[in-house]
Design an enzyme around this catalytic site. Structure first.
Site, PDB file in Angstrom:
ATOM      1  N   CYS A 163     -25.728 -47.558   1.538  1.00 18.75           N
ATOM      2  CA  CYS A 163     -26.238 -48.900   1.896  1.00 18.75           C
ATOM      3  C   CYS A 163     -27.004 -48.852   3.132  1.00 18.75           C
ATOM      4  CB  CYS A 163     -25.257 -50.025   1.905  1.00 18.75           C
ATOM      5  SG  CYS A 163     -25.979 -51.579   2.651  1.00 18.75           S
ATOM      6  N   THR A 164     -28.150 -49.032   3.249  1.00 18.79           N
ATOM      7  CA  THR A 164     -28.999 -48.985   4.646  1.00 18.79           C
ATOM      8  C   THR A 164     -28.714 -49.640   5.865  1.00 18.79           C
ATOM      9  OG1 THR A 164     -30.862 -50.374   3.699  1.00 18.79           O
ATOM     10  CG2 THR A 164     -31.097 -48.049   3.031  1.00 18.79           C
ATOM     11  N   HIS A 165     -27.920 -50.674   5.259  1.00 17.77           N
ATOM     12  CA  HIS A 165     -27.256 -51.117   6.520  1.00 17.77           C
ATOM     13  C   HIS A 165     -26.261 -50.519   7.231  1.00 17.77           C
ATOM     14  CE1 HIS A 165     -28.964 -55.157   4.826  1.00 17.77           C
ATOM     15  NE2 HIS A 165     -28.720 -55.660   5.799  1.00 17.77           N
ATOM     16  N   TYR A 213     -27.879 -58.944  -0.812  1.00 15.51           N
ATOM     17  CA  TYR A 213     -28.332 -58.806  -2.386  1.00 15.51           C
ATOM     18  C   TYR A 213     -27.289 -58.187  -2.994  1.00 15.51           C
ATOM     19  CZ  TYR A 213     -33.443 -59.044  -1.807  1.00 15.51           C
ATOM     20  OH  TYR A 213     -34.780 -59.386  -1.543  1.00 15.51           O
ATOM     21  N   GLY A 214     -26.122 -57.357  -2.460  1.00 17.61           N
ATOM     22  CA  GLY A 214     -25.071 -56.898  -3.134  1.00 17.61           C
ATOM     23  C   GLY A 214     -24.403 -57.631  -3.976  1.00 17.61           C
ATOM     24  N   ASP A 221     -36.229 -54.712   2.585  1.00 21.08           N
ATOM     25  CA  ASP A 221     -34.900 -54.140   2.504  1.00 21.08           C
ATOM     26  C   ASP A 221     -34.421 -56.083   2.250  1.00 21.08           C
ATOM     27  OD1 ASP A 221     -32.173 -53.380   2.308  1.00 21.08           O
ATOM     28  OD2 ASP A 221     -32.120 -54.264   4.474  1.00 21.08           O
ATOM     29  N   SER A 222     -33.229 -56.083   1.825  1.00 17.49           N
ATOM     30  CA  SER A 222     -32.619 -57.356   1.927  1.00 17.49           C
ATOM     31  C   SER A 222     -32.566 -57.897   2.982  1.00 17.49           C
ATOM     32  CB  SER A 222     -31.184 -57.378   1.135  1.00 17.49           C
ATOM     33  OG  SER A 222     -30.425 -56.542   2.101  1.00 17.49           O
ATOM     34  N   CYS A 252     -33.765 -50.060   0.137  1.00 19.07           N
ATOM     35  CA  CYS A 252     -32.497 -50.843  -0.265  1.00 19.07           C
ATOM     36  C   CYS A 252     -31.820 -50.097  -1.481  1.00 19.07           C
ATOM     37  CB  CYS A 252     -32.878 -52.199  -0.321  1.00 19.07           C
ATOM     38  SG  CYS A 252     -31.525 -53.402  -0.886  1.00 19.07           S
ATOM     39  N   ASN A 253     -30.534 -49.816  -1.345  1.00 15.96           N
ATOM     40  CA  ASN A 253     -29.909 -48.982  -2.666  1.00 15.96           C
ATOM     41  C   ASN A 253     -29.755 -50.080  -3.585  1.00 15.96           C
ATOM     42  OD1 ASN A 253     -28.822 -46.356  -1.605  1.00 15.96           O
ATOM     43  ND2 ASN A 253     -28.837 -47.533  -0.130  1.00 15.96           N
ATOM     44  N   THR A 254     -29.553 -51.216  -3.336  1.00 13.34           N
ATOM     45  CA  THR A 254     -29.384 -52.423  -4.119  1.00 13.34           C
ATOM     46  C   THR A 254     -30.307 -52.843  -5.053  1.00 13.34           C
ATOM     47  OG1 THR A 254     -27.273 -53.342  -2.695  1.00 13.34           O
ATOM     48  CG2 THR A 254     -27.970 -54.615  -4.365  1.00 13.34           C
ATOM     49  N   GLU A 297     -26.299 -58.024  10.075  1.00 12.97           N
ATOM     50  CA  GLU A 297     -27.223 -59.168   9.731  1.00 12.97           C
ATOM     51  C   GLU A 297     -27.152 -59.969  11.086  1.00 12.97           C
ATOM     52  OE1 GLU A 297     -29.995 -59.853   8.042  1.00 12.97           O
ATOM     53  OE2 GLU A 297     -29.871 -58.003   7.090  1.00 12.97           O
TER      54      GLU A 297
HETATM   55  N1  DGL Z   1     -29.224 -52.627   2.453  1.00 14.27           N
HETATM   56  C1  DGL Z   1     -28.919 -52.957   1.222  1.00 14.27           C
HETATM   57  C2  DGL Z   1     -28.657 -51.563   0.510  1.00 14.27           C
HETATM   58  O1  DGL Z   1     -29.057 -50.507   0.959  1.00 14.27           O
HETATM   59  C3  DGL Z   1     -28.265 -54.155   0.661  1.00 14.27           C
HETATM   60  C4  DGL Z   1     -27.215 -54.783   1.380  1.00 14.27           C
HETATM   61  C5  DGL Z   1     -27.001 -56.243   0.855  1.00 14.27           C
HETATM   62  O2  DGL Z   1     -28.048 -57.008   1.037  1.00 14.27           O
HETATM   63  O3  DGL Z   1     -25.788 -56.323   0.295  1.00 14.27           O
HETATM   64  O4  DGL Z   1     -27.968 -51.621  -0.630  1.00 14.27           O
END
Ligand code: DGL
Length: 276
Positions: free
Chosen positions: A195-197, A54-55, A22-23, A85-87, A163
C-alpha cells in the site's frame, strides 16, 4: 470517455504533464520516485483524501472515484496517468484502460521479487483488503504458492495515521508492532509494503522488523515502468529547467502541502482543493 477528454488527448504531446493519483497522500511515496526517475517532466498529483481509505470500499465505488479523477487529470492535459494506489489498481485499472485513451500505469504489491529472494520461504505482505481481494494479487500469489507461504496483514490503521500526518511516536510503534509481530513469528525474511501509504513508516517498520528482515515496495518499479512507456512511445520530456509539480486534494490542501513539502525532495505547489 467524454468528448472533452478526447479533445485533450489529441492535443497533448511530450511536453504535457504526467498525472498521478491515490486515495490520499500515499501516492506521494510513488511521486518521489517518479520525480527522481523523470527529472524533466511536469507532474499533476491528485490526493483523494476526502474519500480515503479506499481499502474497505467496493470495486464499483473505487472504480467510480478513479474514473472521476482520471477524467480530471485528462482534462488537465496529462499524457499518461499513474495509479499510485494498489487498491485503485486492483479495482479499476482494466476499466480505466477501457474508458480512457491515455496510457494508464498501475501498481501491485512487490510479491514476485519477494518470492524470488526469500530464503526462509515465508514472506509477509501488508496491504488493504481491496488489494488482497483483487485479481493481480491472487494471480501473483498463486504462481508461488507451492514454494512460498505468504502471510497477510491488513494494515488499515497505517493509512489513517498517514492521512492524519502522524508518522512516528509511541502510537505508531504500537500499531506497527501489532502488524509485524505475527509476521516475525512466521519466520518471514521479507515484508512487502503493498500500500503506497506504508513507505512513510519504513524506518519504524525496519526497526521493529529487525535486521534479518528486508522491506520492499513497488515505487521504484512503477517509476521505471512509467519511464519505459514514455521512452518507447517517444513521449518522454528531456529538457525542462523549471519543471512544475502541482498538487490537488479533495480535502485539506494545507495538510497536503505540509506533508508533500516535508517528504518530497523538491518544492511543490498545492493548487487548492477540488470537489469532483
Ligand atoms: N494507498 C492506497 C494503496 O496503495 C490505499 C490506501 C487506502 O485508501 O485504503 O492501496
Amino acid at each position: 470517455m467524454s468528448a472533452y477528454g478526447n479533445a485533450f488527448y489529441f492535443t497533448m504531446n511530450e511536453n504535457s504533464p504526467i498525472g498521478v493519483f491515490d486515495s490520499g497522500i500515499g501516492g506521494l511515496t510513488v511521486l518521489r520516485e517518479l520525480l527522481a526517475e523523470l527529472p524533466d517532466e511536469d507532474f499533476i498529483y491528485f490526493a483523494d483524501s476526502k474519500n480515503a481509505p479506499y481499502g474497505p470500499r467496493t470495486v464499483e465505488d473505487v472504480t467510480a472515484l478513479s474514473s472521476k479523477i482520471v477524467q480530471f487529470l485528462v482534462d488537465k492535459g496529462c499524457k499518461i496517468v499513474v495509479i499510485a494506489c494498489n487498491t485503485a489498481t486492483a479495482a479499476a485499472v482494466y476499466s480505466m484502460r477501457k474508458e480512457f485513451k491515455v496510457p494508464i500505469v498501475g501498481l501491485e504489491p512487490a510479491v514476485k521479487p519477494a518470492c524470488l529472494k526469500t530464503r526462509t520461504r515465508h514472506v509477509g505482505v501488508l496491504a488493504t483488503e481491496g488489494t488482497f481481494r483483487g485479481a493481480h494479487f491472487k494471480n501473483t500469489s498463486d504462481k508461488y504458492r507451492k514454494y512460498v507461504s505468504l502471510h497477510l496483514e491488513i494494515a488499515k490503521e497505517l493509512v489513517e495515521l498517514a492521512e492524519r500526518g502522524v508518522f512516528s511516536g509511541d502510537d505508531v510503534d504500537a500499531v506497527i508492532q501489532k502488524y509485524i509481530d505475527p509476521l516475525k513469528q512466521c519466520n518471514v525474511d521479507h515484508i512487502v509494503l503493498g500500500c503506497t501509504h506504508y513507505p512513510f513508516f519504513r524506518p519504524v517498520i525496519e526497526r521493529i522488523a529487525g535486521d534479518g528482515v528486508k522491506i520492499i515496495d513497488s515505487s521504484e518499479a512503477i517509476a521505471r515502468r512509467t519511464k519505459d512507456i514514455l521512452m518507447t512511445t517517444n513521449m518522454m520530456r528531456t529538457e525542462n529547467p523549471n519543471r512544475t509539480v502541482r498538487l490537488y486534494s479533495s480535502d485539506s490542501p494545507e495538510k497536503l502541502s505540509l506533508i508533500a513539502n516535508a517528504y518530497l525532495d523538491e518544492k511543490v505547489t498545492v493548487e487548492g482543493n477540488v470537489n469532483l
